[in-house]
Design a protein around this motif. Structure first.
Motif, mmCIF file in Angstrom:
data_model
loop_
_atom_site.group_PDB
_atom_site.id
_atom_site.type_symbol
_atom_site.label_atom_id
_atom_site.label_comp_id
_atom_site.label_asym_id
_atom_site.label_seq_id
_atom_site.Cartn_x
_atom_site.Cartn_y
_atom_site.Cartn_z
ATOM 1 N N SER A 133 0.842 -1.212 0.000
ATOM 2 C CA SER A 133 0.000 0.000 0.000
ATOM 3 C C SER A 133 0.866 1.247 0.000
ATOM 4 O O SER A 133 0.588 2.220 -0.698
ATOM 5 C CB SER A 133 -0.899 0.038 1.237
ATOM 6 O OG SER A 133 -1.600 -1.145 1.332
ATOM 7 N N LYS A 152 3.864 1.647 -1.118
ATOM 8 C CA LYS A 152 4.493 1.877 -2.428
ATOM 9 C C LYS A 152 3.456 2.334 -3.457
ATOM 10 O O LYS A 152 3.746 3.129 -4.340
ATOM 11 C CB LYS A 152 5.168 0.587 -2.919
ATOM 12 C CG LYS A 152 6.499 0.332 -2.237
ATOM 13 C CD LYS A 152 7.116 -0.944 -2.738
ATOM 14 C CE LYS A 152 8.382 -1.253 -1.941
ATOM 15 N NZ LYS A 152 8.827 -2.624 -2.157
ATOM 16 N N ALA A 153 2.262 1.781 -3.322
ATOM 17 C CA ALA A 153 1.244 2.055 -4.338
ATOM 18 C C ALA A 153 0.458 3.339 -4.077
ATOM 19 O O ALA A 153 -0.239 3.830 -4.959
ATOM 20 C CB ALA A 153 0.283 0.871 -4.414
ATOM 21 N N LEU A 181 -1.376 5.381 -6.903
ATOM 22 C CA LEU A 181 -2.820 5.148 -6.884
ATOM 23 C C LEU A 181 -3.574 6.489 -6.840
ATOM 24 O O LEU A 181 -4.546 6.710 -7.567
ATOM 25 C CB LEU A 181 -3.193 4.287 -5.671
ATOM 26 C CG LEU A 181 -4.651 3.889 -5.558
ATOM 27 C CD1 LEU A 181 -5.039 2.927 -6.684
ATOM 28 C CD2 LEU A 181 -4.928 3.226 -4.202
#
Lengths: 586, 501
Positions: A257, A259-260, A264
């Motif tokens: 999460s 990293k994203a 996102l």
């Protein structure tokens, strides 16, 4: 917090607002109002969440300078992310997850379409950021505190916070309930959230019982545009679920999460943001009109765009008229327009959006004043309506009324100078005479009074006015001629032509074009008409008729012939007359 | 919450005011007398005020380094205040008026300009022996056209600055549909029997009878519309209404901007006790409107215009001939036992003079007929030519109330219960935002200069962006609460029954 991730979010947010949506931010503050007065504050506090409205409008006014407004907006999003990080005690290694609510609220703003023109609560750029921050307060205060402290804090928070933050204070209490590891804390939170709004209903005079739980949520602000609520729900869901999920998700999931998170955020905002080149063009034109820069209006108008709004044509014709080249250049620009605006909001029609500005520049000050008043009643007072009403009053010679609007604008941070400039015109005819723009409008605003019913659309009101009014000044003849050309009315054209030929030394290009074509249609003495036209216009007309005849004889469809004709004759009245469908508005 | 926020602000202002008052001002002894007139806003000079009115706060609209105002009664009592915003202490003001009842007070404005004090030409205001009714009800609305949003029916205590919300349309609404509230009316200056209309969302006529509110649907199949302009019978549970088919047209350049006109209007009588509605007048060639009872309840006054459309369709006829529609004021006798009306008599024949007379209101002593007169039409609030006129019903003299009028519209007037004060709306400030003006009406039928009702903040009227309309005096406050009204409006309306006679 992760420095690189934070920097990327800051740059992205600033780019999306201050750069990409610079004109929307500017228009946003024009469609809002903040005044430095106790009565303004008192007025905002008559309903729960009044503070969010007040503070939201305070911050919105800085969009006057979009670079500054974008900076403040981005700063607030970062502050929110930091509060999420602190309030939920998010691990340093997963800190970037805290940006998700900020991304949802960034998307909330970047997905605004034409609804922005008819928003009832112009503070919504900021009020939900501020509201979400307010909702985090009890969570933050109760972190790692004993149950008694939590209960006392929640009760005090909702009692003090409900008038200020409305729905968001309830949201904060609900988050506290979700987080509460103790039944007493959860029960207190739920009972407080359920009862406090009802208790406040006894105090407030200006509130409906059935809305007591949702004041602060934009249930009236966005009209039928319920789809615009989705990012808000995403924001709420996130701050409710984050603490609940945190304990249940494994470390690996959180790392992913982390990293994203920023990619996102960026992907979500880019995917779901509203993209409409016509909308952006229109906003840019309106800003240029605010600056009195008609060259800029023409420059923006000349850029082709898909599904162009009809309002852009009207603005462009105003600019051409102001520059004195309406009848020379009006068909040089793209004329194809969309029949409706690209929005799901049913209230956002051309008339609703355009009639607060456009009729004024067509010399219909009464009509424009009326639409500003109607919009003010519907959407609430804002700088834009007051500016337009001041201009209409100055033009109509209603000094005291123009002073009233000047006073309102003088109470704002950025519009005092503007108001001072135009109110001076109301009292000093010499100053007024120096303003080229207003003088051209004034030349159109002289005609016999007509009592009429509401025309269905703004554009039909303008068209009918010029088709039915006897033009007297050269400016009026010019505008009437332009309208006759747009409506393809040869009888009105010849009526104006006669007057125009007597008043103007040289016939403008489109007038020559129309004279040649209508003359041919009606078997007029072409030699007499050709004597008034330039050679190159006559030559091009011959080429055009040859082309249409040639392709017409082949049985080619009108559309295909049009496409061929557009290459060489797209800037002529002949092309407009033959191949562009008539005016369309809603 | 308005009250709640107001209280908080009140405390803050109180602290500030206390601090300001602690800097007691003195009248400059060395001031030079000047012939210059003081420019003050609102204009409260050379007027007659009721002895029970709230302080007439004002703003000195002149440039100076310092300002001092001295208000001096004939009993030599003085109030000295620093300016330019003159906010008079309510207790001192009350005392000054009470001690000088039937006399006058003088106001002197002192300005410090270029280091020297100057005393401007003082002005004197008379203090009437007659009090004004304590309560004044009105509606607050934007001077709009077709649309409406937030509306308030408000009751003001004229002896102070207190405002009480009778009802507003924020009590119950849909996200996309609000109520319109209008036409409040009281029986004989009391509030136990009153009414107003709610239109659109959950609409109906809200009638308070003996203190109990109920929603009624006056419109029956036999009527062209719902009851509009109301008039409570002074003693009976009867309300006369006009039922109007109204439309709006817009001026393309005339500053009057909008024209409201009736294409059809009749008079009906609603009997609250048996819920029956009967027609009073429905002549197809006449537009009867604005009913008003005489104080003894034996006469019903109304405005009426004679029209002949000669077969032309109504919309075209009215938009073409709107300037030819002229109203007279008629009256018909009323038998309170049989609930029947007699033959009409013309009381003001305005049409024969090319004018239009509207809104007849009879003074409580039955002697004076107050009305508004303009060049044409039925909605004088938008007619700049509209002025107040009065007719002496004893001797038939009719004349304009010059001191009350202005070049702009004067309309929607009411008498105080003692007949010594009239209140009306005027657009004189800027031609658009109507304000409430009060004027003394002497027993001889002379009116003194009108003045705007006082506000706590002197510049309130300059900044307030709503219009005041339909001012109605009462001698007591409205006791039905906002919540009670709200509850009554949420219920289904009781359908009135048409009664043929």
């Amino acid at each position: 917090m992760n420095t690189a991730g934070t920097a990327v979010f800051i740059l992205f947010s600033y780019w999306m607002t201050a750069i990409v949506r610079t004109d929307m931010l500017f228009r946003g503050q024009e469609l809002s109002l903040f005044q430095f007065s106790s009565s303004f504050f008192a007025d905002k506090m008559t309903q729960p969440a009044g503070f969010l409205e007040y503070a939201g409008r305070f911050l919105t006014q800085f969009f006057y300078y979009p670079w500054l407004g974008g900076l403040i907006f981005t700063g607030m999003l970062c502050l929110l992310a930091w509060m999420v990080y602190k309030a939920f005690g998010i691990d340093k290694n997963n800190a970037l997850v805290s940006f998700l609510p900020s991304a949802a609220l960034l998307l909330f703003v970047t997905q605004f379409d034409y609804t922005i023109y008819i928003i009832k609560h112009s503070e919504i750029f900021y009020s939900h950021i501020l509201g979400t921050m307010a909702a985090l307060i009890p969570v933050w205060l109760c972190r790692n505190k004993n149950n008694k402290f939590c209960i006392a804090t929640i009760v005090l928070y909702i009692i003090a916070g409900y008038p200020l933050f409305g729905f968001y204070s309830l949201l904060g209490t609900i988050i506290a309930a979700v987080r509460g590891k103790n039944t007493a804390v959860t029960a207190t939170s739920i009972i407080a959230a359920a009862t406090v709004p009802l208790a406040y209903h006894c105090i407030y005079h200006d509130c409906a019982l059935k809305f007591m739980y949702i004041y602060g949520f934009p249930f009236r602000a966005l009209g039928t545009s319920v789809y615009l609520w989705i990012p808000l729900f995403a924001d709420y869901l996130f701050i409710i679920l984050l603490p609940a999920l945190r304990g249940r998700l494994g470390v690996n999931v959180l790392r992913i999460s982390q990293k994203a998170a920023i990619p996102l955020c960026i992907a979500l905002v880019l995917t779901f943001s509203y993209r409409d080149s016509s909308f952006r063009k229109q906003l840019a034109i309106e800003r240029a009109i605010h600056n009195g820069n008609w060259n800029k209006v023409l420059e923006i108008s000349s850029v082709p765009c898909k599904e162009q709004s009809r309002l852009i044509c009207l603005y462009r014709n105003i600019a051409l008229f102001q520059k004195g080249v309406l009848l020379d250049e009006m068909f040089k620009y793209p004329y194809e327009t969309s029949s409706t605006l690209n929005t799901k909001n049913k209230r956002a029609t051309y008339t609703e959006i355009g009639s607060t500005i456009i009729p004024f520049y067509y010399g219909l000050a009464n009509n424009c004043y009326r639409w500003n008043m109607e919009s003010l009643v519907n959407n609430g007072a804002c700088v834009s309506y007051y500016k337009n009403m001041l201009l209409c009053s100055v033009l109509s010679g209603e000094r005291q009324l123009s002073q009233r609007y000047a006073r309102q604008l003088s109470s704002t941070l950025f519009y005092k100078k503007w108001a001072d400039r135009y109110i001076a015109y109301a009292f000093d005819g010499k100053l007024f005479a120096k303003d080229k723009t207003l003088n051209k409008v004034k030349a159109l605003n002289t005609f016999d009074n007509v009592l009429g019913e509401d025309d269905v659309t703004m554009e039909s009101t303008i068209l009918f006015h010029y088709l039915e009014t006897e033009p007297e000044s050269l400016a009026q003849i010019e505008m009437s001629m332009g309208i006759a050309l747009i409506t393809k009315s040869n009888s009105d054209f010849w009526y104006c032509f006669e007057k125009y030929a007597n008043n103007a030394a040289v016939l403008p290009r489109h007038v020559q074009e129309a004279a040649l074509m209508f003359g041919m249609f009606q078997d007029f003495d072409m030699e007499q008409i050709e004597r008034m036209c330039n050679r190159d216009v006559i030559k091009r007309f011959e080429q055009f008729t040859d082309l249409v005849r040639e392709y017409g004889n082949t049985g080619m469809s009108q559309e295909k012939v049009g496409r061929i004709a557009e290459k060489n004759f797209g800037d002529t009245y002949w092309y407009y007359y033959q191949f562009v469908n008539g005016e369309i508005t809603n | 919450m308005r009250v709640f926020a107001g209280k908080i602000l009140g405390i803050l202002f109180g602290i500030a005011a206390g601090w300001l008052c602690s800097c007691t001002a003195d009248v400059p002894a060395d001031a030079q007398l000047s012939k210059d007139k003081a420019l003050i806003y609102p204009d409260y000079s050379r007027i007659t005020v009721p002895y029970n009115i709230a302080p007439l706060n004002f703003y000195i609209d002149m440039r100076a380094d310092r300002y001092i105002v001295c208000i001096e009664g004939q009993d030599n009592s003085r109030i000295v205040i620093k300016g330019p915003e003159i906010k008079i202490d309510p207790d001192k003001w009350k005392k000054l008026l009470a001690n000088n009842k039937g006399k006058s007070y003088t106001v002197t404005v002192y300005l410090l300009q270029n280091g020297k004090w100057k005393a401007l030409a003082p002005f004197t205001n008379s203090i009437s022996d007659y009090p004004v009714d304590t309560y004044l009800s009105y509606r607050l609305i934007e001077p709009g056209y077709v649309r409406y949003d937030r509306l308030w029916l408000v009751q003001r205590d004229l002896t102070s600055f207190k405002e009480h919300v009778i009802y507003n349309n924020l009590q119950d609404y849909k996200a996309n549909e609000m109520q319109c509230i209008n036409c409040h009316s009281f029986q004989n200056y009391k509030t136990d029997n009153m009414q107003f209309h709610a239109r659109a969302y959950k609409g109906g006529t809200i009638i308070v009878s003996n203190g109990k509110p109920e929603k009624i649907n006056i419109k029956t199949d036999s009527l062209p519309g719902a009851g509009q302009y109301p008039a409570w019978h002074p003693t009976k549970q009867l309300i006369a209404y006009s039922v109007n088919r109204t439309r709006q047209l817009f001026h393309s350049i005339d500053p009057q901007k909008v024209e409201v006109m009736d294409s059809e209007s009749d008079l009906v009588l609603y009997n609250i006790e048996n819920n029956h509605v009967q027609i009073i007048r429905n002549d197809s060639d006449e537009l009867e409107t604005y009913p008003s009872w005489s104080p003894d309840g034996k006469w019903l006054y109304y405005s009426t215009a004679h029209i002949k459309t000669n077969g032309q369709n109504a919309p075209d006829f009215f938009s073409e001939h709107y300037k030819d529609i002229k109203y007279n004021i008629n009256r018909i006798p009323f038998n309170g036992d049989s609930l029947t009306f007699g033959a009409a008599q013309t009381i003001v024949n305005a049409a024969s003079n090319g004018k239009s007379a509207l809104l007849p209101r009879i003074s409580p002593d039955g002697k004076w007929l107050l009305y508004s007169l303009a060049d044409y039409g039925t909605f004088h609030i938008w007619h700049k030519s509209s002025d107040l006129y009065v007719k002496n019903l004893d001797n038939g003299n009719e004349y304009e109330l010059d001191n009350a009028n202005s070049p702009d519209s004067e309309s929607y007037h009411s008498w105080s219960s003692n007949g010594r004060w009239i209140v009306f709306t005027s657009r004189r400030d800027d031609g658009s935002y109507s304000r409430l003006y009060l004027a003394y009406f002497s027993p001889q039928g002379e009116v003194s200069k009108a003045f705007v009702i006082p506000q706590e903040k002197p510049l309130h009227n300059a900044f307030f962006m709503k219009s005041y309309n339909i001012p109605e005096f009462t001698v007591e406050p409205v006791t039905v609460s906002l919540r009670q009204f709200s509850k009554a409006i949420r219920k289904d309306a009781k359908q009135a029954v048409h009664e043929s006679r």
